[in-house]
Write an enzyme that holds these catalytic residues in place. Sequence first.
Site, PDB file in Angstrom:
ATOM      1  N   GLY A   1       0.836  -1.189   0.000  1.00 39.73           N
ATOM      2  CA  GLY A   1       0.000   0.000   0.000  1.00 39.73           C
ATOM      3  C   GLY A   1       0.875   1.243   0.000  1.00 39.73           C
ATOM      4  O   GLY A   1       2.102   1.161  -0.036  1.00 39.73           O
ATOM      5  N   PRO A   2       0.259   2.410   0.021  1.00 41.09           N
ATOM      6  CA  PRO A   2       1.018   3.669  -0.050  1.00 41.09           C
ATOM      7  C   PRO A   2       1.880   3.877   1.193  1.00 41.09           C
ATOM      8  O   PRO A   2       1.650   3.243   2.227  1.00 41.09           O
ATOM      9  CB  PRO A   2      -0.073   4.741  -0.159  1.00 41.09           C
ATOM     10  CG  PRO A   2      -1.295   4.094   0.409  1.00 41.09           C
ATOM     11  CD  PRO A   2      -1.186   2.646   0.106  1.00 41.09           C
ATOM     12  N   PRO A   3       2.855   4.779   1.104  1.00 41.52           N
ATOM     13  CA  PRO A   3       3.721   5.040   2.270  1.00 41.52           C
ATOM     14  C   PRO A   3       2.939   5.701   3.394  1.00 41.52           C
ATOM     15  O   PRO A   3       1.953   6.404   3.167  1.00 41.52           O
ATOM     16  CB  PRO A   3       4.787   5.995   1.715  1.00 41.52           C
ATOM     17  CG  PRO A   3       4.707   5.887   0.227  1.00 41.52           C
ATOM     18  CD  PRO A   3       3.298   5.523  -0.089  1.00 41.52           C
ATOM     19  N   GLY A   4       3.416   5.461   4.627  1.00 42.73           N
ATOM     20  CA  GLY A   4       2.878   6.170   5.776  1.00 42.73           C
ATOM     21  C   GLY A   4       1.604   5.613   6.359  1.00 42.73           C
ATOM     22  O   GLY A   4       0.963   6.269   7.173  1.00 42.73           O
ATOM     23  N   VAL A   5       1.205   4.389   5.948  1.00 33.73           N
ATOM     24  CA  VAL A   5      -0.044   3.844   6.487  1.00 33.73           C
ATOM     25  C   VAL A   5       0.214   2.846   7.619  1.00 33.73           C
ATOM     26  O   VAL A   5      -0.720   2.269   8.163  1.00 33.73           O
ATOM     27  CB  VAL A   5      -0.883   3.170   5.377  1.00 33.73           C
ATOM     28  CG1 VAL A   5      -1.366   4.194   4.377  1.00 33.73           C
ATOM     29  CG2 VAL A   5      -0.097   2.073   4.667  1.00 33.73           C
ATOM     30  N   GLY A   6       1.479   2.626   7.983  1.00 40.63           N
ATOM     31  CA  GLY A   6       1.786   1.791   9.144  1.00 40.63           C
ATOM     32  C   GLY A   6       2.164   0.366   8.836  1.00 40.63           C
ATOM     33  O   GLY A   6       2.033  -0.502   9.699  1.00 40.63           O
ATOM     34  N   LYS A   7       2.667   0.090   7.628  1.00 44.72           N
ATOM     35  CA  LYS A   7       3.006  -1.292   7.266  1.00 44.72           C
ATOM     36  C   LYS A   7       4.189  -1.797   8.083  1.00 44.72           C
ATOM     37  O   LYS A   7       4.143  -2.891   8.649  1.00 44.72           O
ATOM     38  CB  LYS A   7       3.336  -1.366   5.761  1.00 44.72           C
ATOM     39  CG  LYS A   7       2.197  -0.953   4.848  1.00 44.72           C
ATOM     40  CD  LYS A   7       2.542  -1.163   3.393  1.00 44.72           C
ATOM     41  CE  LYS A   7       3.730  -0.323   2.931  1.00 44.72           C
ATOM     42  NZ  LYS A   7       3.474   1.127   3.012  1.00 44.72           N
ATOM     43  N   THR A   8       5.267  -1.011   8.133  1.00 49.89           N
ATOM     44  CA  THR A   8       6.485  -1.463   8.819  1.00 49.89           C
ATOM     45  C   THR A   8       6.274  -1.556  10.324  1.00 49.89           C
ATOM     46  O   THR A   8       6.649  -2.546  10.958  1.00 49.89           O
ATOM     47  CB  THR A   8       7.645  -0.499   8.512  1.00 49.89           C
ATOM     48  OG1 THR A   8       7.825  -0.423   7.087  1.00 49.89           O
ATOM     49  CG2 THR A   8       8.924  -0.988   9.148  1.00 49.89           C
TER      50      THR A   8
ATOM     51  N   SER B   1      -6.215   3.615 -17.093  1.00 48.09           N
ATOM     52  CA  SER B   1      -7.466   3.965 -16.427  1.00 48.09           C
ATOM     53  C   SER B   1      -8.010   5.333 -16.827  1.00 48.09           C
ATOM     54  O   SER B   1      -9.106   5.709 -16.402  1.00 48.09           O
ATOM     55  CB  SER B   1      -7.288   3.911 -14.908  1.00 48.09           C
ATOM     56  OG  SER B   1      -6.321   4.844 -14.476  1.00 48.09           O
TER      57      SER B   1
ATOM     58  N   LYS C   1      -8.480   5.485  -5.037  1.00 48.78           N
ATOM     59  CA  LYS C   1      -9.073   6.512  -5.900  1.00 48.78           C
ATOM     60  C   LYS C   1     -10.290   7.155  -5.236  1.00 48.78           C
ATOM     61  O   LYS C   1     -10.511   8.365  -5.365  1.00 48.78           O
ATOM     62  CB  LYS C   1      -9.464   5.886  -7.241  1.00 48.78           C
ATOM     63  CG  LYS C   1      -8.253   5.459  -8.077  1.00 48.78           C
ATOM     64  CD  LYS C   1      -8.670   4.767  -9.356  1.00 48.78           C
ATOM     65  CE  LYS C   1      -7.448   4.335 -10.178  1.00 48.78           C
ATOM     66  NZ  LYS C   1      -7.796   3.635 -11.420  1.00 48.78           N
TER      67      LYS C   1
END
Length: 804
Positions: free
Chosen positions: A386-393, A709, A752
């Site tokens: 997913g996009p950066p900064g969403v808490g994956k790490t 798209s 989106k």
Amino acid sequence: MKDTFDNLFAAGTPEVSIIPMMNIESGKPLAEAEMPETLPILTLRNAILFPETVIPVSIGREKSIKLVNEAYNSNRIIGAVAQIDVHTENPGPNDIYEIGTLGKIVKIIEMPDDSITAIIQGIKRFRVLEVPITEPYMMARVAYVNDLYPAKDDPDMDAIIASIKEAAQQVIRSSSHLPQEAAFAIRNIEGYSFLINFLASSLDLEDSTRKVELLRLDSVKERAIRLLALINQQLEILKIKDDIQKKVKSEMDQQQREYYLNNQLKTIQEELGMNNSEDDINELEKRGKEKKWPEEVAKTFEKELAKLERINPSAPEYNIQYSYLQFMLDLPWSETTEDNLDLKNALKVLDEDHYGLEKVKERIIEYLAVLKLKGDMKSPILCLYGPPGVGKTSLGKSVARALGRKYGRISLGGLHDEAEIRGHRRTYIGAMPGRLLETIKRCGAANPVIVLDEVDKIKEDFHGDPESALLEVLDPEQNTTFHDNYLDMDYDLSKVLFITTANDISGIHPALLDRMELINVTGYLAEEKVAIAEGYLLDKQREAHGLSKEQFQLSREAINTIIDSYTRESGVRNLDKQIAKMARLTAKKIAMEEERKEILGPDEVREYLGLPTNFHDMQEGNEEAGVVTGLAWTQMGGEILFVECSLSEGKGALSTTGNLGDVMKESAAIAWQYLKAHPELAGVTAKEFQKKDVHIHGPEGAIPKDGPSAGITMTCAIASAFRGKKIRHGIAMTGEMTLRGKVLPVGGIKEKILAAKRAGVGTIILSQENERDIKEIKPIYIEGLSFKYVKTADEVIRFVFEEA
């Protein structure tokens, strides 16, 4: 000075301890009435007794021995006065100084040579008025002298005492003969009167006259200033001595010095080399017997240990082999941590650390549930993208905390050497194990949670393909026998819970992607960002900047202002940075005692952060013909994309600008050809198409744009330009279009939708086949939006121009 410090720190020796000025009989401090006007005078040859200090005095004269014994058997009170000339054997009244100290004999120690040592504690200064009696020892009539103390608020005194302590500690550090514990004692002396007298008594001066001068001073402040000067003089003498010793040492004959050192080195190497190697081998052997590991590994260890015993300790191979055996012992072969199988607690921990991310949490709870019922299972390989900064790490650390496991992280961004994963063969100089086993060794358990960060950013070059090396690591069917080149044995990775993270899974090798469970970690709504800021980020920044909750508060309107006007992201990383900036400026105002509001609102946000930076990410309402709003997916999340179309007199040519990729150019060509084939949709005839050149532009030309798209978006832009009519307000669209006009589904729908909500879009046009994606999205994400599902391009055109 050395003797006094040595005596001071002789722990457990009561006769030389510092003893309080107490009357032994009454247990109270000596009163003025108990200080007699006539005192027996003990003459000191090489010492000066100061008030509040204790000194040992060696006594050999018969007169002095008689005096001390008689006094000790009565009230123990004597007067201690230094003699002017130390060589005078039988001093009289004219041979002593006029200043002395009232003292109490604490203890007498009889020595083997018939002399005695008296431990004397100083009490108060006095002046000798007259000596009427000289036999069998001197008796003097005295007048007691009071110390003159400075005012309590005297600022100079604190500075003088601090300087005295610092100078005394420097003397101790510079002298090799003084115990270093003395510096600690000096730092902890609180009463400055005792500190001054103690250091004055301890000074190592060849001439006792200067000590007598200190004792004469009634003013404690003047005594402290004079003492500081004497300590500084002694410090300078020590520095000069040290410089001389260094100079002499440096002038040694170089050849003789090298010869001496080489012989010493050779002897040390011979002696220690043999002894160390034996100790090392014994230690390794002992640890190997205690280690719980597979039988095959134990046999290999014994074989490698036997090899170490045959290697000369001075050979380079010895250290290589020794390091290898140590690594084998340090690896956790069967040591594991016990999993916390309390599912409710695990969910509570995950919720404490991260807001949302339900799919990830659900998968972890599922894994725990099966582990609780079955007792053992292979760990899943999860890929959070997913996009950066969403808490994956950071989610990996939370998972480890929820499970009660150790945590390790390996950053794969920019990794291009396969040996970083598999390790180097021990035949190479500087060989090292792979980062995977090194991380497991550092964790100290065979079942940690390991986050493989940025798995989509691995590079491939002549060093090998790290991505292919990960195929074995991330395959639950193969990683039970993972082979590290350095270890040169199979190691079981099946107990490790691997969590990989990525921004764009399209760049990951298909075979690697097939081995992982993909979980899409999408962006956050504005409402979710507010909740995250209030529940997590504000507390984090308060702690980072030393602010209390009362000192740093943001209203909900302020947080919304930051989100809407100063951030442009799907995650919350930039939001965190902006809140950190607010916290820094708040801390500055508090430190500088400036006026500030207790709760910061939107006005304070604009004051602290400056002018808003997020202007262009709003839907512009398609105010002009030929301008249509599309929706795009990027690695940063969802974005709105404006497509502009203009017409000019020409021969029916199509041109594109705006840094469009090949796929997007093809979409423009398809849209153009489709409308040429169906001119009625554009409100013109086929001949008019031949007379107009079409120019399609994607604003923000510095940013590359690609993907299919935008097909229906370009079609609507061209139709709007030919009609000379703008499309309906508040509409955005996304969808690929075929040459026959069929609208195909696209990905990244949730991202989106988030971009559309941020931009103020009201209606979104999608392919009919994307309806299933909308149904999987929580209602909160689509609240306030309406959707138009279409199958063909003509449906799109009819819809956007209705009531326009």
